[in-house]
Design an enzyme around this catalytic site. Structure first.
Site, PDB file in Angstrom:
ATOM      1  N   ASN A  57      42.509  39.960  39.150  1.00 29.35           N
ATOM      2  CA  ASN A  57      41.698  39.674  37.894  1.00 29.35           C
ATOM      3  C   ASN A  57      41.245  41.153  37.537  1.00 29.35           C
ATOM      4  OD1 ASN A  57      40.047  38.995  39.878  1.00 29.35           O
ATOM      5  ND2 ASN A  57      38.676  38.105  38.416  1.00 29.35           N
ATOM      6  N   ILE A  58      41.171  41.449  36.206  1.00 25.85           N
ATOM      7  CA  ILE A  58      40.852  42.681  36.012  1.00 25.85           C
ATOM      8  C   ILE A  58      39.838  42.741  34.696  1.00 25.85           C
ATOM      9  CG2 ILE A  58      41.435  45.195  34.941  1.00 25.85           C
ATOM     10  CD1 ILE A  58      44.465  44.535  36.306  1.00 25.85           C
ATOM     11  N   GLU A  59      38.666  42.865  34.998  1.00 38.07           N
ATOM     12  CA  GLU A  59      37.548  42.536  33.794  1.00 38.07           C
ATOM     13  C   GLU A  59      37.465  43.652  32.859  1.00 38.07           C
ATOM     14  OE1 GLU A  59      35.189  39.123  36.081  1.00 38.07           O
ATOM     15  OE2 GLU A  59      34.193  41.117  35.801  1.00 38.07           O
ATOM     16  N   CYS A  68      43.630  37.836  33.731  1.00 38.45           N
ATOM     17  CA  CYS A  68      43.539  36.954  35.059  1.00 38.45           C
ATOM     18  C   CYS A  68      44.544  37.370  36.138  1.00 38.45           C
ATOM     19  CB  CYS A  68      43.639  35.440  34.866  1.00 38.45           C
ATOM     20  SG  CYS A  68      42.348  34.742  33.582  1.00 38.45           S
ATOM     21  N   GLU A  70      46.589  35.590  37.503  1.00 40.95           N
ATOM     22  CA  GLU A  70      47.884  34.843  37.606  1.00 40.95           C
ATOM     23  C   GLU A  70      48.713  35.440  36.664  1.00 40.95           C
ATOM     24  OE1 GLU A  70      44.766  31.427  38.274  1.00 40.95           O
ATOM     25  OE2 GLU A  70      44.966  33.734  37.496  1.00 40.95           O
ATOM     26  N   CYS A 105      43.199  29.163  34.707  1.00 44.45           N
ATOM     27  CA  CYS A 105      42.736  28.831  33.404  1.00 44.45           C
ATOM     28  C   CYS A 105      43.739  28.596  32.659  1.00 44.45           C
ATOM     29  CB  CYS A 105      41.829  30.233  33.024  1.00 44.45           C
ATOM     30  SG  CYS A 105      42.956  31.183  32.336  1.00 44.45           S
ATOM     31  N   CYS A 108      46.268  31.208  31.372  1.00 48.20           N
ATOM     32  CA  CYS A 108      47.211  31.105  32.591  1.00 48.20           C
ATOM     33  C   CYS A 108      48.193  30.116  32.721  1.00 48.20           C
ATOM     34  CB  CYS A 108      46.601  31.175  33.763  1.00 48.20           C
ATOM     35  SG  CYS A 108      45.938  32.871  33.897  1.00 48.20           S
TER      36      CYS A 108
END
Length: 153
Positions: A57-59, A68, A70, A105, A108
Site C-alpha cells: 500500500n502507498i499512501e 492498496c 492488492e 477492501c 480492491c
C-alpha cells in the site's frame, strides 16, 4: 521484467505455493509507504502461468490517491500484459504491531471482480506462512458487479 518471480507450479504442491505467496506478501509489506495510517499491507499475486507480482500500500496526504497493496500487485501485472490470475496472498497490520488477518477492501474486491473468476480465484489472508485462511473470491464478494453485468446481449 524487473522483480517478477516465476514459479514452476508443476514442481510445487498447493501448500508450498500458498506459503511462498505469503512469504512474498510479507516481503512486499516491508516496502509499504504508510506515514498516515501506519497500517502496512503487502500482497503477492500469482498469475495462472506462475508469475508472482508483489504490491504494497502507498499512501498520500490527500488520501484519495492512496493505493492498496492488492491493486498495486494487480496493476503491475496488467501493465506487464498479464490478466489471468490464480490467487493472491494478503498480509497487513500496524507497523508497530502484529500482522493480522487483513481482507481486501471493497475497492480492491471490485478490481478483482474485473479480472478474477469468483469460483476459481483464491484469496489468502495471512499472519504468516503457517497461519492463513484461504477463500474462493466469490465467498468474500458474493454479489459482485463484474463485466458480465455489462453484457448487453
Amino acid at each position: 521484467m524487473k522483480n517478477i518471480e516465476t514459479v514452476d507450479m508443476q514442481k510445487m504442491d498447493v501448500e508450498e505455493v500458498d506459503k511462498l505467496l505469503v512469504r512474498r506478501a510479507l516481503e512486499a509489506r516491508e516496502m509499504a509507504y504508510v506515514p498516515y495510517s501506519n497500517f502496512a499491507v503487502g500482497a503477492a499475486l500469482l498469475t495462472k502461468d506462475g508469475k508472482i507480482y508483489k504490491g504494497c500500500n502507498i499512501e498520500n496526504a490527500a488520501y484519495t490517491p492512496t493505493n492498496c497493496a492488492e491493486r498495486t500487485a494487480i496493476f503491475k501485472a496488467i501493465s506487464e500484459g498479464d490478466k489471468k490470475f490464480a490467487k493472491i496472498a494478503v498480509v497487513g497490520g500496524p507497523t508497530s504491531g502484529i500482522v493480522k488477518h487483513t481482507y481486501p477492501c471493497a475497492v480492491c474486491r471490485q478490481v478483482m471482480a474485473e479480472f478474477c473468476n469468483p469460483e476459481k480465484f483464491e484469496v489468502i489472508v495471512a499472519i504468516d506462512e503457517n497461519d492463513y485462511r484461504k477463500h474462493k473470491f466469490g465467498e468474500i464478494l458474493p454479489y459482485l458487479f463484474g463485466p458480465a453485468d455489462l453484457d448487453n446481449d
